[in-house]
Design an enzyme around this catalytic site. Structure first.
Site, short mmCIF file in Angstrom:
data_model
loop_
_atom_site.label_atom_id
_atom_site.label_comp_id
_atom_site.label_asym_id
_atom_site.label_seq_id
_atom_site.Cartn_x
_atom_site.Cartn_y
_atom_site.Cartn_z
N ASP A 84 0.80 -1.23 0.00
CA ASP A 84 0.00 0.00 0.00
C ASP A 84 0.84 1.28 0.00
O ASP A 84 1.95 1.32 0.49
CB ASP A 84 -0.98 0.02 1.18
CG ASP A 84 -0.31 -0.19 2.54
OD1 ASP A 84 0.67 -0.96 2.61
OD2 ASP A 84 -0.76 0.42 3.53
N GLU A 142 -0.66 -2.12 5.08
CA GLU A 142 0.16 -2.08 6.30
C GLU A 142 -0.08 -0.78 7.06
O GLU A 142 0.05 -0.73 8.27
CB GLU A 142 1.64 -2.22 5.94
CG GLU A 142 2.56 -2.42 7.14
CD GLU A 142 2.87 -1.14 7.88
OE1 GLU A 142 2.95 -1.20 9.14
OE2 GLU A 142 3.01 -0.08 7.26
N GLU A 143 -0.41 0.29 6.32
CA GLU A 143 -0.43 1.63 6.92
C GLU A 143 -1.68 1.93 7.74
O GLU A 143 -1.69 2.91 8.48
CB GLU A 143 -0.31 2.70 5.81
CG GLU A 143 0.98 2.63 5.00
CD GLU A 143 2.20 3.13 5.76
OE1 GLU A 143 2.06 3.53 6.93
OE2 GLU A 143 3.29 3.09 5.18
N ARG A 183 17.98 -7.63 14.42
CA ARG A 183 17.98 -7.54 15.88
C ARG A 183 17.10 -8.63 16.46
O ARG A 183 16.00 -8.87 15.98
CB ARG A 183 17.42 -6.18 16.30
CG ARG A 183 17.46 -5.98 17.78
CD ARG A 183 16.71 -4.72 18.24
NE ARG A 183 16.97 -4.57 19.64
CZ ARG A 183 17.95 -3.82 20.16
NH1 ARG A 183 18.69 -3.09 19.39
NH2 ARG A 183 18.14 -3.78 21.46
N HIS A 369 7.36 8.58 4.98
CA HIS A 369 6.12 9.37 5.02
C HIS A 369 6.37 10.85 4.70
O HIS A 369 5.50 11.68 4.92
CB HIS A 369 5.37 9.21 6.36
CG HIS A 369 4.92 7.80 6.62
ND1 HIS A 369 3.87 7.48 7.45
CD2 HIS A 369 5.37 6.61 6.16
CE1 HIS A 369 3.71 6.16 7.49
NE2 HIS A 369 4.62 5.62 6.71
NI NI Z 1 6.26 1.02 5.81
#
Ligand code: NI
Length: 401
Positions: A84, A142-143, A183, A369
């Site tokens: 997306d 995802e957003e 990580r 963003h």
């Molecule tokens: Ni992202």
């Protein structure tokens, strides 16, 4: 595997095609749960590659497909990309800029989708080298919580065939192209939201004794909320409580009837998260009651935090070292951002790693963003090669350190 050329050279060879795909997707961004053309594009590419069992419309616009290794049956590893874009007007002046006003791939999910298609191509070429199955998964949204990951899981994406392990990646604007970050343990924050409505009693500002002032109560609550972190959370554990909106009243001489607070809670461990969910409403209601008012608390669960499995992290780290050299594999810093790969990582052992795509010399320095966000496309090589290498290693029995 020793008999064939390193995966990195396969990836170098296909990079121009991956860049072309990424730029096509960048020019045609679609918002969360509207990724219809993107999903069509993905499914078409998978068909061209000969990927099997291609399924579309999974959890909305999600797409999955299978690559079976030729060494026989075995485990199933899921590789995930998100598709997306964001409601942002692009400000980059590049020939592959977004052609859709007000929409832009400003988080790099165009690169994620193109990279997973590239990884699929490499794995199709190397089917002789592994047992078991690679499941490719392209997810919507995802957003925008509740997000596409949970929707695809509910639609059965982790079964048929049963998935044993999961891998995902994100491009990183703060990490130079060439580097890879991994990580163990927490990989993103649980990100929840709250809304508090305080019901006081309005009145004349000159006669506070006849009113119950929700503004003063709101102020007490804002301060009390900070003690959830400073006095109630283990100092070795991370948490953030931010009150981000205070809405009450409008006149100079009127005590309003109600006040509303909004904010977010970020945590890195499921235990701290569960405690916040219990303690925040109790604290708010208690302070309000002590001051003669009533408070209603809406606690809205967002994405949980990613948990990176130590064995999967070891496999990815080893793959990354083989691909990029030890000096280019770094330990990710912990941040308090949210990411819905978390749902996959809570269901199966997984690793979510970061791939550097910053290039100061070319001015590719803007954060995710931002209307000028861009990706150093050379950095995608490491992402694809590490993903393919880690998938093959896992399927051939590597079990981490
Ligand atoms: Ni992202």
């Amino acid at each position: 595997m020793a008999t064939t050329a390193p995966i990195r050279s396969d990836v170098d060879e296909i990079l121009p095609g991956v860049i072309a795909d990424r730029r096509h997707l960048h020019q045609h961004p679609e918002l969360a749960f509207e990724e219809h053309e993107t999903a069509k594009f993905v499914a078409e590419r998978l068909r061209q590659l000969g990927v099997e069992d291609i399924r579309t419309g999974v959890g909305g616009t999600g797409v999955t497909g299978l690559i079976h290794g030729r060494k026989g049956p075995g485990k199933v590893v899921l590789l995930r990309a998100d598709m997306d874009a964001l409601p942002i007007q692009e400000e980059n002046e590049v020939d592959y800029a977004s052609t859709v006003p007000g929409k832009m791939h400003a988080c790099g999910h165009d690169a994620h989708t193109a990279m997973l298609l590239g990884t699929a191509r490499v794995l199709m070429q190397r089917r002789e080298e592994f047992a078991g199955t690679v499941k490719l998964l392209f997810q919507p949204a995802e957003e925008v919580p509740p997000g596409g990951a949970i929707a695809m899981i509910r639609d059965g994406a982790l079964e048929d065939p049963h998935v044993d392990a999961v891998l995902g990646l994100h491009v990183a604007a703060d990490m130079p192209a060439g580097q890879i970050g991994v990580r163990e343990g927490p990989g993103s924050a649980g990100s929840d939201r709250f809304r508090v409505t305080i019901q006081g009693k309005g009145g004349h500002a000159a006669r506070p004794q006849s009113a119950i002032d929700p503004v003063v109560i709101a102020a007490q609550i804002v301060l009390a909320l900070q003690t959830l972190v400073s006095r109630e959370t283990d100092p070795m554990q991370a948490a953030v409580v931010s009150t981000t909106a205070i809405l009450a009243g409008e006149a100079f001489n009127v005590i309003p009837d109600t006040a509303e607070l909004r904010g977010t809670v970020r945590t890195l461990s499921p235990e701290v998260r569960a405690r916040m969910q219990e303690r925040l409403p109790a604290l708010v209601e208690g302070v309000a009651r002590a001051m003669g008012a009533e408070a209603q608390v809406e606690y809205i669960l967002g994405y949980p935090g990613i948990v990176n499995d130590p064995a999967m992290v070891a496999i990815v780290r080893q793959a990354a070292i083989e691909v990029a050299g030890e000096e280019n594999v770094v330990v990710n810093e912990l941040g308090m951002g949210g990411e819905d790969f978390a749902y996959f990582s809570l269901e199966r052992p997984g690793c979510f790693f970061r791939v550097g795509t910053r290039n100061e010399a070319r001015g590719i320095v803007w954060g995710h963003h931002h209307p000028r966000f861009d990706v150093e496309e050379e950095g995608m090589v490491n992402g694809m090669a590490t993903m393919a290498q880690a998938a093959i290693a896992y399927l051939n029995g590597a079990r981490g350190a």
